[in-house]
Write a protein that holds these residues in place. Sequence first.
Motif, PDB file in Angstrom:
ATOM      1  N   ASP A  43       0.845  -1.207   0.000  1.00 55.90           N
ATOM      2  CA  ASP A  43       0.000   0.000   0.000  1.00 55.90           C
ATOM      3  C   ASP A  43       0.877   1.253   0.000  1.00 55.90           C
ATOM      4  OD1 ASP A  43      -2.185  -1.624   0.049  1.00 55.90           O
ATOM      5  OD2 ASP A  43      -2.788  -1.181   2.118  1.00 55.90           O
ATOM      6  N   ALA A  44       1.955   1.198   0.783  1.00 53.20           N
ATOM      7  CA  ALA A  44       2.849   2.358   0.869  1.00 53.20           C
ATOM      8  C   ALA A  44       3.537   2.599  -0.469  1.00 53.20           C
ATOM      9  CB  ALA A  44       3.885   2.142   1.975  1.00 53.20           C
ATOM     10  N   MET A  45       3.831   1.521  -1.197  1.00 45.86           N
ATOM     11  CA  MET A  45       4.402   1.674  -2.539  1.00 45.86           C
ATOM     12  C   MET A  45       3.397   2.369  -3.445  1.00 45.86           C
ATOM     13  SD  MET A  45       7.275  -0.456  -3.471  1.00 45.86           S
ATOM     14  CE  MET A  45       6.813  -1.724  -4.608  1.00 45.86           C
ATOM     15  N   ALA A  46       2.161   1.850  -3.420  1.00 46.07           N
ATOM     16  CA  ALA A  46       1.119   2.378  -4.298  1.00 46.07           C
ATOM     17  C   ALA A  46       0.859   3.856  -4.013  1.00 46.07           C
ATOM     18  CB  ALA A  46      -0.156   1.562  -4.130  1.00 46.07           C
ATOM     19  N   GLU A  47       0.994   4.237  -2.752  1.00 50.41           N
ATOM     20  CA  GLU A  47       0.721   5.635  -2.390  1.00 50.41           C
ATOM     21  C   GLU A  47       1.940   6.527  -2.561  1.00 50.41           C
ATOM     22  OE1 GLU A  47      -1.177   6.098   1.453  1.00 50.41           O
ATOM     23  OE2 GLU A  47      -2.383   4.289   1.133  1.00 50.41           O
ATOM     24  N   GLY A  48       3.051   5.972  -3.009  1.00 48.30           N
ATOM     25  CA  GLY A  48       4.264   6.784  -3.211  1.00 48.30           C
ATOM     26  C   GLY A  48       5.036   7.042  -1.927  1.00 48.30           C
TER      27      GLY A  48
END
Lengths: 426, 176
Positions: A346-351
């Motif tokens: 999720d943290a990847m997807a949110e940048g």
Amino acid sequence: MGKTISEKIFESHLRDEPFEGTKVLALDRVLCHEITTPVAIADLAWRGKDRVFDKTKIKAVVDHVTPSKDSKTALQAKMLRDWARRHDLKDFFDVGHNGVCHALFPEKGYIQPGFTVIMGDSHTCTHGAFGAFAAGVGTTDLEVGILKGVCAFREPATIRVNLIGDLAAGVYAKDVVLYVISQLGVNGATDRVIEFAGSVVDDMSMEARMTLCNMAIEAGGTSGICMPDRVTVDYLWPFIQDQYATKEDAVADYLKWHSDADANYDQVLEFDVSSLDPQVTFGYKPDCVKPVAQMAGTPVDQVYIGTCTNGRIEDLRVAAAILKGRRVANTVRGIVSPATPKIFSDAMAEGIIQIFMEAGFCVTNPTCGACLGMSNGVLANDEVCASTSNRNFNGRMGKGGMVHLMSPATAAASAITGVITDARSL
Amino acid sequence: MKKVFKGATIFLDRSDINTDEIIPAKYLTEVTKEALKPYLLEDLKLDGFDPQGQALKNARVVVSRQNFGCGSSREHAPWVFEVNDVHTIIAESYARIFRQNMFNGGMLAIELPKSDIDQLFALAEHGTVDIAVALEAKTITACAGDEKIQISFDVSEFDMALVKAGGWVEFADERY
Ligand code: SF4
């Protein structure tokens, strides 16, 4: 006389009362990790009782040192892995799927209101955020839990902590719980459950409630606990939707667990947190707590953001908002460990991962990591760490190292300046 | 292993002695109790205390202050006492998990009021203290030189049953 939520859970799970005041409870969940379970596994085998009471109620994860760092930790992971396979445990989480136990198991929906939960880990109290009675136990309790599905407790007495007022911007659940511990002391809640209630808790997300309950043990508490409500139902909905026609039905059903208005408490404390500042620990006990202003300027060598206390997506969002467009001071090593693979992705997807990396943080896989000085991120003698974890004992993150506990916001701000810093001042 | 509730006593004059001090996390990679033996109280910093000293090696009983064994749930903490033949701890109070771990392993975590603990500390000024626990009578006899004191204590029926059974696994196995 009414009952507390803990008394209701005890009553509904009572298997035996071998002596007055000793309650043997049936367990809904027995959670296992690779540090405390292997000795139980070995002992069961040695006794010729290599069995499990219910393979659907036992969940296991390799999380403290993962991937294994040496032959000893590899053996611990292997013992857990072989045992999980031998008993066909469906829910066993190994490299690639594993994360910090107290973040991973709730995320999978394993903890529900009214449950009884034990684990060979003191921060099992975290799971009380879901309205469960969740207690850390030793390996022998774990062993009996695995074999028989029961655990003995004394009659639960409860301290109710009412949190009222409005949290100021930049002040978080971590600051609240550090403050509460400073008021209770490290043994202020021994043999008691801490029931967190009041409008501040009602407004908190499940993540924030888990942060609160996670640190109940730092005041000696057997479990932290919150009333299950709409927030709980929203979080658990993917896992409970087969049980209820609507969310409203679930909310209504969970009311049965709520403490009664005339329940008997050992102690009732009320804190208005409206004027609370961010809190930071000093010294080697989690009840040594000061407002950040009094700690500001203390140099730090390492900043650690992660753990079962504050390694969830909300925590990473808060830290990333502060780190965005900034760089870690060149005297500081920044380490972030998203607590689970889902949080990581999720943290990847949110940048967010990108922001951490651009700021100069080292991003590790989901693991306990630096928190207990067993694998990566260990401190050298005399080094200081600003950490979002829950324990500042002498040597906790490495012999001779000093740990200051704080919120992800304060930790991120301190990473940028190299000294303990109030994030609101940046 | 047969438990012995008597012998030379070591005094640890501080509250909140935590499990990280009793057995540091770096030794939690061991998968046998015996392997923990050399590391008892390795990280405890206390005036006059030496983790490698003779006083600790001789000790069979520990006397301490409040909230003994706080922190982690690691049963390695009672185990490291167990494999060093310390099966009796006497303190003003304990962290819940540590206390339960002691009884679960068939060992004694005796709780005494501060005044009694103070008396024991005072006795230590007369030399090495030997303590013997009489389980049935629920009394402690402490001797140093010519001085001798007797103190009664209380443990719950359940905890006593665990000690007599040899631990919680044995007790639970009989009953459930
Ligand atoms: S993150 Fe730290 S406190 Fe939490 S379970 Fe892991 S080692 Fe324990």
